[in-house]
Design a protein around this motif. Structure first.
Motif, short mmCIF file in Angstrom:
data_model
loop_
_atom_site.label_atom_id
_atom_site.label_comp_id
_atom_site.label_asym_id
_atom_site.label_seq_id
_atom_site.Cartn_x
_atom_site.Cartn_y
_atom_site.Cartn_z
N TYR A 42 4.15 6.71 -0.81
CA TYR A 42 3.03 5.78 -0.66
C TYR A 42 2.31 5.47 -1.98
CZ TYR A 42 -0.93 3.37 1.42
OH TYR A 42 -1.89 2.43 1.73
N PRO A 43 2.00 6.47 -2.80
CA PRO A 43 1.33 6.13 -4.07
C PRO A 43 2.17 5.24 -4.98
CG PRO A 43 1.17 8.48 -3.63
CD PRO A 43 2.10 7.91 -2.61
N ILE A 44 3.49 5.41 -4.93
CA ILE A 44 4.37 4.57 -5.75
C ILE A 44 4.31 3.13 -5.25
CG2 ILE A 44 6.79 4.10 -6.35
CD1 ILE A 44 7.18 7.19 -6.17
N ILE A 45 4.45 2.96 -3.95
CA ILE A 45 4.40 1.62 -3.36
C ILE A 45 3.05 0.98 -3.65
CG2 ILE A 45 4.49 0.32 -1.19
CD1 ILE A 45 7.23 1.53 -2.09
N MET A 46 1.97 1.74 -3.49
CA MET A 46 0.64 1.19 -3.75
C MET A 46 0.44 0.84 -5.22
SD MET A 46 -0.92 0.64 -1.00
CE MET A 46 -2.53 0.28 -1.65
N SER A 47 1.03 1.60 -6.13
CA SER A 47 0.95 1.27 -7.56
C SER A 47 1.65 -0.05 -7.85
CB SER A 47 1.57 2.38 -8.40
OG SER A 47 0.79 3.54 -8.34
N ILE A 48 2.80 -0.26 -7.23
CA ILE A 48 3.52 -1.53 -7.41
C ILE A 48 2.71 -2.68 -6.83
CG2 ILE A 48 5.62 -2.80 -6.79
CD1 ILE A 48 7.10 -0.06 -6.90
N MET B 273 -12.84 -1.88 1.08
CA MET B 273 -11.59 -2.35 0.48
C MET B 273 -11.44 -1.63 -0.85
SD MET B 273 -10.44 -4.37 2.65
CE MET B 273 -11.05 -5.24 4.07
N PHE B 274 -10.18 -1.30 -1.21
CA PHE B 274 -10.00 -0.49 -2.41
C PHE B 274 -8.78 -0.95 -3.22
CE2 PHE B 274 -7.13 1.45 0.59
CZ PHE B 274 -6.05 1.84 -0.18
N ASP B 275 -8.75 -0.50 -4.47
CA ASP B 275 -7.60 -0.58 -5.34
C ASP B 275 -7.14 0.85 -5.58
OD1 ASP B 275 -7.56 -3.36 -5.78
OD2 ASP B 275 -9.12 -3.19 -7.30
N PRO B 276 -5.83 1.10 -5.57
CA PRO B 276 -5.37 2.46 -5.85
C PRO B 276 -5.64 2.82 -7.31
CG PRO B 276 -3.52 0.97 -5.71
CD PRO B 276 -4.73 0.18 -5.34
N VAL B 277 -6.03 4.06 -7.55
CA VAL B 277 -6.33 4.54 -8.89
C VAL B 277 -5.58 5.85 -9.09
CG1 VAL B 277 -8.17 5.33 -10.43
CG2 VAL B 277 -8.64 3.52 -8.79
N MET B 278 -4.92 5.98 -10.23
CA MET B 278 -4.23 7.23 -10.55
C MET B 278 -5.16 8.09 -11.40
SD MET B 278 -0.40 7.84 -12.06
CE MET B 278 -0.67 6.88 -13.52
N VAL B 279 -5.37 9.32 -10.93
CA VAL B 279 -6.26 10.23 -11.65
C VAL B 279 -5.55 11.55 -11.93
CG1 VAL B 279 -8.36 9.24 -10.64
CG2 VAL B 279 -7.28 11.19 -9.54
N CYS B 280 -6.05 12.27 -12.91
CA CYS B 280 -5.54 13.59 -13.25
C CYS B 280 -5.81 14.55 -12.10
CB CYS B 280 -6.20 14.08 -14.54
SG CYS B 280 -5.76 15.79 -14.97
N SER B 281 -4.79 15.29 -11.69
CA SER B 281 -4.97 16.25 -10.59
C SER B 281 -5.86 17.42 -11.00
CB SER B 281 -3.61 16.77 -10.13
OG SER B 281 -2.96 17.46 -11.19
N GLU B 282 -6.06 17.63 -12.28
CA GLU B 282 -6.85 18.77 -12.76
C GLU B 282 -8.33 18.42 -12.96
OE1 GLU B 282 -5.51 21.83 -12.86
OE2 GLU B 282 -3.77 20.80 -12.02
N GLY C 179 -9.68 14.97 -12.58
CA GLY C 179 -10.14 13.82 -11.82
C GLY C 179 -10.37 12.56 -12.63
N GLU C 180 -10.14 12.59 -13.95
CA GLU C 180 -10.33 11.40 -14.78
C GLU C 180 -9.18 10.42 -14.56
OE1 GLU C 180 -11.14 11.86 -18.91
OE2 GLU C 180 -12.63 13.43 -18.58
N PRO C 181 -9.46 9.11 -14.67
CA PRO C 181 -8.39 8.11 -14.56
C PRO C 181 -7.34 8.32 -15.67
CG PRO C 181 -10.53 7.06 -14.41
CD PRO C 181 -10.77 8.49 -14.81
N LEU C 182 -6.08 8.03 -15.34
CA LEU C 182 -4.98 8.20 -16.28
C LEU C 182 -4.50 6.86 -16.82
CD1 LEU C 182 -2.82 10.82 -14.37
CD2 LEU C 182 -4.26 11.22 -16.37
N SER C 183 -4.08 6.86 -18.06
CA SER C 183 -3.39 5.71 -18.65
C SER C 183 -2.31 6.26 -19.56
CB SER C 183 -4.36 4.83 -19.44
OG SER C 183 -4.74 5.48 -20.65
N ALA C 184 -1.31 5.45 -19.87
CA ALA C 184 -0.19 5.90 -20.69
C ALA C 184 -0.65 6.40 -22.05
CB ALA C 184 0.82 4.76 -20.85
N LYS C 185 -1.69 5.81 -22.59
CA LYS C 185 -2.18 6.21 -23.92
C LYS C 185 -2.81 7.59 -23.94
CE LYS C 185 -3.03 1.53 -25.52
NZ LYS C 185 -4.03 0.57 -26.01
#
Length: 170
Positions: free
Chosen positions: A90-96, A122-131, A133-139
């Motif tokens: 589900y998180p993969i599908i929601m990211s796409i 209503m929401f947008d999926p957000v990827m966060v650090c499991s440790e 809780g901060e949002p993640l980005s490739a950088k």
């Protein structure tokens, strides 16, 4: 890297692509998350040929993403239900979907909106650090070799070099 042997690669992304890396498998999963379960309903919704649909469903069942449950005996017919392994996609599908909502919508806007049942928003999926809780980005992510990487793998050498370079810059 051989396309038909991706599930044997020492790379989690390659192994995942072996399961869901074609357009029909992703679209079948989208339909599953929209509660479509029966062969004829998949075919009607997607416009996919019977042969292709049967092939993709068989693959998703073989990899344990879907399970096949009979719902009719004569003639024998099945529903395809997401397993826990499938639900974990589900998180993969929601990211796409989220990427598409940002980069691929037309003037009419998003085709579907997602509401969180718990809060009603209503929401947008957000990827966060499991440790933390901060949002993640490739950088903001460093990659290190894990215990499952082959020492001869380019992934190992590449990750080792990045780790060394990052340590020097720190």
């Amino acid at each position: 890297m051989k396309w038909d042997a991706l599930e044997e690669e020492p790379c989690s992304l390659a192994r995942t692509v072996a399961v869901i890396g074609d357009r029909w498998s992703l679209l079948i999963l989208r339909e599953c998350f929209l509660r479509i379960r029966r062969f004829d309903d998949f075919q009607a919704s997607l416009g996919i040929t019977r042969h292709l649909l049967a092939d993709r469903l068989k693959k998703l069942v073989r990899f344990g993403v879907l399970r096949k449950i009979p719902y009719q005996e004569a003639p024998k017919r099945y529903e395809y239900i997401l397993t826990q392994k499938g639900l974990d996609l589900y998180p993969i599908i929601m990211s796409i979907v989220h990427w598409g909502n940002i980069h691929m919508v037309d003037a009419r806007g998003r085709p579907l909106l997602h509401e969180h049942k718990s809060c009603g928003k209503m929401f947008d999926p957000v990827m966060v650090c499991s440790e933390c809780g901060e949002p993640l980005s490739a950088k903001h992510v460093h990659v290190h070799p894990g215990p499952g990487v082959r020492r001869s793998s380019p992934l190992h050498a590449s990750a080792r070099e990045r780790t060394k370079k990052n340590a020097e810059q720190a």
